[in-house]
Write a protein that holds these residues in place. Structure first.
Motif, short mmCIF file in Angstrom:
data_model
loop_
_atom_site.label_atom_id
_atom_site.label_comp_id
_atom_site.label_asym_id
_atom_site.label_seq_id
_atom_site.Cartn_x
_atom_site.Cartn_y
_atom_site.Cartn_z
N GLY A 40 0.79 -1.23 0.00
CA GLY A 40 0.00 0.00 0.00
C GLY A 40 0.82 1.28 0.00
N GLU A 41 2.12 1.18 -0.13
CA GLU A 41 2.98 2.36 -0.18
C GLU A 41 3.90 2.25 -1.38
OE1 GLU A 41 4.85 3.76 3.40
OE2 GLU A 41 3.69 2.35 4.59
N VAL A 42 4.56 3.33 -1.72
CA VAL A 42 5.56 3.31 -2.77
C VAL A 42 6.93 3.26 -2.10
CG1 VAL A 42 6.61 4.57 -4.69
CG2 VAL A 42 4.12 4.58 -4.39
N VAL A 43 7.72 2.27 -2.48
CA VAL A 43 9.06 2.11 -1.95
C VAL A 43 10.04 2.54 -3.03
CG1 VAL A 43 10.75 0.46 -1.07
CG2 VAL A 43 8.35 0.18 -0.53
N VAL A 44 11.03 3.34 -2.65
CA VAL A 44 12.05 3.79 -3.59
C VAL A 44 13.40 3.30 -3.08
CG1 VAL A 44 13.07 5.77 -4.75
CG2 VAL A 44 10.65 5.83 -4.11
N LEU A 45 14.10 2.57 -3.94
CA LEU A 45 15.39 1.97 -3.59
C LEU A 45 16.47 2.46 -4.54
CD1 LEU A 45 14.21 -1.75 -3.45
CD2 LEU A 45 14.42 -0.21 -1.52
N ARG A 46 17.68 2.59 -4.04
CA ARG A 46 18.84 2.84 -4.90
C ARG A 46 19.66 1.55 -4.90
NH1 ARG A 46 20.84 7.31 -3.00
NH2 ARG A 46 19.98 8.56 -4.66
N VAL A 47 19.97 1.06 -6.10
CA VAL A 47 20.78 -0.15 -6.24
C VAL A 47 22.23 0.25 -6.04
CG1 VAL A 47 21.45 -2.02 -7.80
CG2 VAL A 47 19.10 -1.14 -7.85
N LEU A 48 22.88 -0.34 -5.06
CA LEU A 48 24.28 -0.03 -4.77
C LEU A 48 25.23 -0.94 -5.54
CD1 LEU A 48 23.94 0.39 -0.91
CD2 LEU A 48 23.94 2.19 -2.66
N ALA A 49 24.84 -2.19 -5.71
CA ALA A 49 25.66 -3.18 -6.41
C ALA A 49 24.75 -4.32 -6.86
CB ALA A 49 26.74 -3.72 -5.49
N LEU A 50 25.21 -5.06 -7.84
CA LEU A 50 24.50 -6.26 -8.28
C LEU A 50 25.23 -7.47 -7.72
CD1 LEU A 50 23.72 -5.34 -11.97
CD2 LEU A 50 22.24 -5.13 -9.98
N PRO A 51 24.52 -8.37 -7.04
CA PRO A 51 25.19 -9.53 -6.45
C PRO A 51 25.74 -10.45 -7.53
CG PRO A 51 22.83 -9.72 -6.23
CD PRO A 51 23.09 -8.37 -6.81
N ALA A 52 26.82 -11.11 -7.23
CA ALA A 52 27.43 -12.05 -8.17
C ALA A 52 26.62 -13.34 -8.26
CB ALA A 52 28.86 -12.37 -7.75
N ARG A 53 25.83 -13.62 -7.21
CA ARG A 53 25.04 -14.85 -7.17
C ARG A 53 23.78 -14.60 -6.35
NH1 ARG A 53 25.51 -17.75 -2.24
NH2 ARG A 53 26.81 -16.64 -0.78
N ARG A 54 22.84 -15.51 -6.46
CA ARG A 54 21.66 -15.45 -5.60
C ARG A 54 22.06 -16.05 -4.26
NH1 ARG A 54 15.49 -16.75 -6.89
NH2 ARG A 54 14.76 -16.63 -4.77
N GLY A 55 22.01 -15.24 -3.23
CA GLY A 55 22.48 -15.71 -1.93
C GLY A 55 21.50 -15.37 -0.84
N PRO A 56 21.97 -15.38 0.39
CA PRO A 56 21.10 -15.10 1.53
C PRO A 56 20.63 -13.65 1.54
CG PRO A 56 23.37 -15.47 2.25
CD PRO A 56 23.32 -15.74 0.78
N SER A 57 19.54 -13.41 2.25
CA SER A 57 18.94 -12.07 2.28
C SER A 57 19.89 -11.02 2.82
CB SER A 57 17.64 -12.09 3.07
OG SER A 57 17.89 -12.50 4.41
N ALA A 58 20.78 -11.39 3.73
CA ALA A 58 21.73 -10.41 4.27
C ALA A 58 22.63 -9.87 3.16
CB ALA A 58 22.57 -11.05 5.37
N GLU A 59 23.03 -10.73 2.23
CA GLU A 59 23.83 -10.27 1.09
C GLU A 59 23.01 -9.37 0.18
OE1 GLU A 59 25.77 -13.40 -1.10
OE2 GLU A 59 26.63 -14.25 0.71
N ALA A 60 21.76 -9.73 -0.04
CA ALA A 60 20.89 -8.91 -0.90
C ALA A 60 20.69 -7.52 -0.30
CB ALA A 60 19.55 -9.61 -1.11
N ARG A 61 20.46 -7.46 1.01
CA ARG A 61 20.24 -6.16 1.66
C ARG A 61 21.45 -5.24 1.54
NH1 ARG A 61 17.46 -9.41 5.38
NH2 ARG A 61 19.30 -9.56 6.72
#
Length: 85
Positions: A40-61
């Motif tokens: 119900g809200e608009v979220v705005v994110l800035r991408v800092l880096a692209l991960p080298a692999r799909r990993g745990p959420s801590a890496e994604a954050r």
């Protein structure tokens, strides 16, 4: 989750760098600003880096930051709540 993401794109509700995204395959780069609806809200994110692999959420954050006018806002405010407890 993939079907939901595709629906958001198909409905024209996702923006990258201010432009409406027309295809789910639209490229995102480090430095891109992504705006999307969430809970119900608009979220705005800035991408800092692209991960080298799909990993745990801590890496994604570590790969994005929330851009929000509300002081101290975090993406955790927008994440779905656990159904347990």
């Amino acid at each position: 989750a993939l079907a939901l993401a595709q629906a958001i794109v198909a409905e024209g509700r996702l923006r990258i760098d201010g432009r409406r995204v027309a295809k789910a395959s639209e490229e995102v780069r480090a430095g891109s600003v992504v705006a999307m609806p969430l809970r119900g809200e608009v979220v705005v994110l800035r991408v800092l880096a692209l991960p080298a692999r799909r990993g745990p959420s801590a890496e994604a954050r570590a790969c994005y930051e929330v851009i929000d006018e509300r002081e101290g806002a975090t993406f955790a405010q927008y994440r779905p709540r656990s159904r347990t407890g």
